[in-house]
Design a protein around this motif. Sequence first.
Motif, PDB file in Angstrom:
ATOM      1  N   LYS A 188     -49.016  32.802   8.947  1.00  0.00           N
ATOM      2  CA  LYS A 188     -48.515  34.178   8.965  1.00  0.00           C
ATOM      3  C   LYS A 188     -48.447  34.742   7.548  1.00  0.00           C
ATOM      4  N   TRP A 189     -48.063  33.900   6.584  1.00  0.00           N
ATOM      5  CA  TRP A 189     -48.034  34.344   5.193  1.00  0.00           C
ATOM      6  C   TRP A 189     -49.439  34.714   4.725  1.00  0.00           C
ATOM      7  N   LYS A 190     -50.405  33.912   5.110  1.00  0.00           N
ATOM      8  CA  LYS A 190     -51.788  34.166   4.699  1.00  0.00           C
ATOM      9  C   LYS A 190     -52.323  35.430   5.352  1.00  0.00           C
ATOM     10  N   GLU A 191     -51.946  35.644   6.625  1.00  0.00           N
ATOM     11  CA  GLU A 191     -52.387  36.850   7.327  1.00  0.00           C
ATOM     12  C   GLU A 191     -51.820  38.114   6.676  1.00  0.00           C
ATOM     13  N   LEU A 192     -50.624  37.976   6.077  1.00  0.00           N
ATOM     14  CA  LEU A 192     -49.994  39.111   5.399  1.00  0.00           C
ATOM     15  C   LEU A 192     -50.481  39.257   3.957  1.00  0.00           C
ATOM     16  N   GLY A 193     -51.331  38.325   3.523  1.00  0.00           N
ATOM     17  CA  GLY A 193     -51.866  38.373   2.168  1.00  0.00           C
ATOM     18  C   GLY A 193     -50.859  37.966   1.114  1.00  0.00           C
ATOM     19  N   ARG A 194     -49.900  37.104   1.501  1.00  0.00           N
ATOM     20  CA  ARG A 194     -48.844  36.679   0.577  1.00  0.00           C
ATOM     21  C   ARG A 194     -48.951  35.197   0.272  1.00  0.00           C
ATOM     22  N   ASP A 195     -48.503  34.819  -0.927  1.00  0.00           N
ATOM     23  CA  ASP A 195     -48.473  33.412  -1.305  1.00  0.00           C
ATOM     24  C   ASP A 195     -47.333  32.715  -0.569  1.00  0.00           C
ATOM     25  N   TYR A 196     -47.604  31.506  -0.113  1.00  0.00           N
ATOM     26  CA  TYR A 196     -46.589  30.714   0.579  1.00  0.00           C
ATOM     27  C   TYR A 196     -45.835  29.870  -0.433  1.00  0.00           C
ATOM     28  N   GLY A 197     -44.521  30.012  -0.480  1.00  0.00           N
ATOM     29  CA  GLY A 197     -43.713  29.388  -1.526  1.00  0.00           C
ATOM     30  C   GLY A 197     -43.606  27.887  -1.461  1.00  0.00           C
ATOM     31  N   LEU A 198     -43.931  27.294  -0.314  1.00  0.00           N
ATOM     32  CA  LEU A 198     -43.832  25.839  -0.166  1.00  0.00           C
ATOM     33  C   LEU A 198     -45.202  25.206   0.051  1.00  0.00           C
ATOM     34  N   GLU A 199     -46.208  25.793  -0.541  1.00  0.00           N
ATOM     35  CA  GLU A 199     -47.567  25.257  -0.429  1.00  0.00           C
ATOM     36  C   GLU A 199     -47.577  23.797  -0.883  1.00  0.00           C
ATOM     37  N   GLY A 200     -48.063  22.905  -0.027  1.00  0.00           N
ATOM     38  CA  GLY A 200     -48.152  21.493  -0.377  1.00  0.00           C
ATOM     39  C   GLY A 200     -46.943  20.670   0.006  1.00  0.00           C
ATOM     40  N   VAL A 201     -45.845  21.323   0.414  1.00  0.00           N
ATOM     41  CA  VAL A 201     -44.651  20.576   0.833  1.00  0.00           C
ATOM     42  C   VAL A 201     -44.877  20.059   2.257  1.00  0.00           C
ATOM     43  N   PRO A 202     -44.735  18.754   2.478  1.00  0.00           N
ATOM     44  CA  PRO A 202     -44.993  18.199   3.811  1.00  0.00           C
ATOM     45  C   PRO A 202     -43.878  18.538   4.798  1.00  0.00           C
ATOM     46  N   SER A 203     -44.205  18.500   6.066  1.00  0.00           N
ATOM     47  CA  SER A 203     -43.189  18.665   7.105  1.00  0.00           C
ATOM     48  C   SER A 203     -42.187  17.521   7.017  1.00  0.00           C
ATOM     49  N   ALA A 204     -40.948  17.789   7.399  1.00  0.00           N
ATOM     50  CA  ALA A 204     -39.915  16.754   7.380  1.00  0.00           C
ATOM     51  C   ALA A 204     -40.211  15.714   8.456  1.00  0.00           C
ATOM     52  N   LYS A 205     -40.043  14.458   8.112  1.00  0.00           N
ATOM     53  CA  LYS A 205     -40.268  13.368   9.064  1.00  0.00           C
ATOM     54  C   LYS A 205     -38.989  13.095   9.850  1.00  0.00           C
ATOM     55  N   MET A 206     -39.160  12.502  11.014  1.00  0.00           N
ATOM     56  CA  MET A 206     -38.013  12.234  11.873  1.00  0.00           C
ATOM     57  C   MET A 206     -37.004  11.307  11.191  1.00  0.00           C
ATOM     58  N   GLN A 207     -37.471  10.340  10.416  1.00  0.00           N
ATOM     59  CA  GLN A 207     -36.532   9.438   9.750  1.00  0.00           C
ATOM     60  C   GLN A 207     -35.685  10.175   8.707  1.00  0.00           C
ATOM     61  N   GLN A 208     -36.248  11.233   8.100  1.00  0.00           N
ATOM     62  CA  GLN A 208     -35.478  12.053   7.162  1.00  0.00           C
ATOM     63  C   GLN A 208     -34.393  12.834   7.900  1.00  0.00           C
ATOM     64  N   ALA A 209     -34.753  13.368   9.055  1.00  0.00           N
ATOM     65  CA  ALA A 209     -33.775  14.092   9.873  1.00  0.00           C
ATOM     66  C   ALA A 209     -32.692  13.158  10.382  1.00  0.00           C
TER      67      ALA A 209
END
Length: 241
Positions: free
Chosen positions: A203-224
């Motif tokens: 959605k950020w890319k569709e709006l032509g905006r930079d995504y602030g967490l580029e490269g940050v991985p999704s949280a893993k279940m063990q972290q949660a």
Amino acid sequence: MLRVHSIESFGTHEGPGIRFVLFLQGCLFKCLYCHNPDTIPLEWGKLKSPEDILKQVIQVKPYFRGKGWFTVSGGEPLLQAKELLPLFKLLHHEHINIAVDTNGFPWNEDIQNLIPLIDLFLIDVKHINDDRHKKVTGKSNENTLKFIEYLQSQGKHIWIRYVLVPGYTDQPEYIEELGKKLSKYSVIERIEILPYHQLGVHKWKELGRDYGLEGVPSAKMQQAEAAKLLLEKWFDKVVIR
């Protein structure tokens, strides 16, 4: 008239039971991980009257069977508190349970008048440390914590929501601090841990905006699970959603 982003007739993540969810337009936060950045601009969205929205709610009311009802989310719905007041009065007259998903940042007389009509507050606490909160959202967490304090004085029911972002909001010491500080509020019934995901990046890319967490991985279940274990020191009801 309310400025509406979208409507979900059968939501299952915005409060107890099945909910009719009204997503309103506009937010003062600029969360790095926002999965609906198109809700941020205040001037976007479609105008709908309280009567039109009530009509839609009544149409699906038989399917709820008393379990669930109505949630307003966003964006930040309390930015339209004045416009929400007539809708909430209509819903209250129909004995429809009302929940509000809010970051607790806005505050004015209209919001104060709205609070007595709300059954449940889903409050998004982005970070307990103010400096890190500013890094994540662009704003201070001071208003959010004051809002929780006020709801405590009014005896209102609260669920806390916490997005777990690797490297940003997952530090054990801050999760401990979050639990300790919030545990003094008896009206908080539940903590929801929301593991960060990348589903909104496009959605950020569709709006032509930079995504602030580029490269940050999704949280893993063990972290949660690790965060859940820390918060269970302070709260009986902690869930991963």
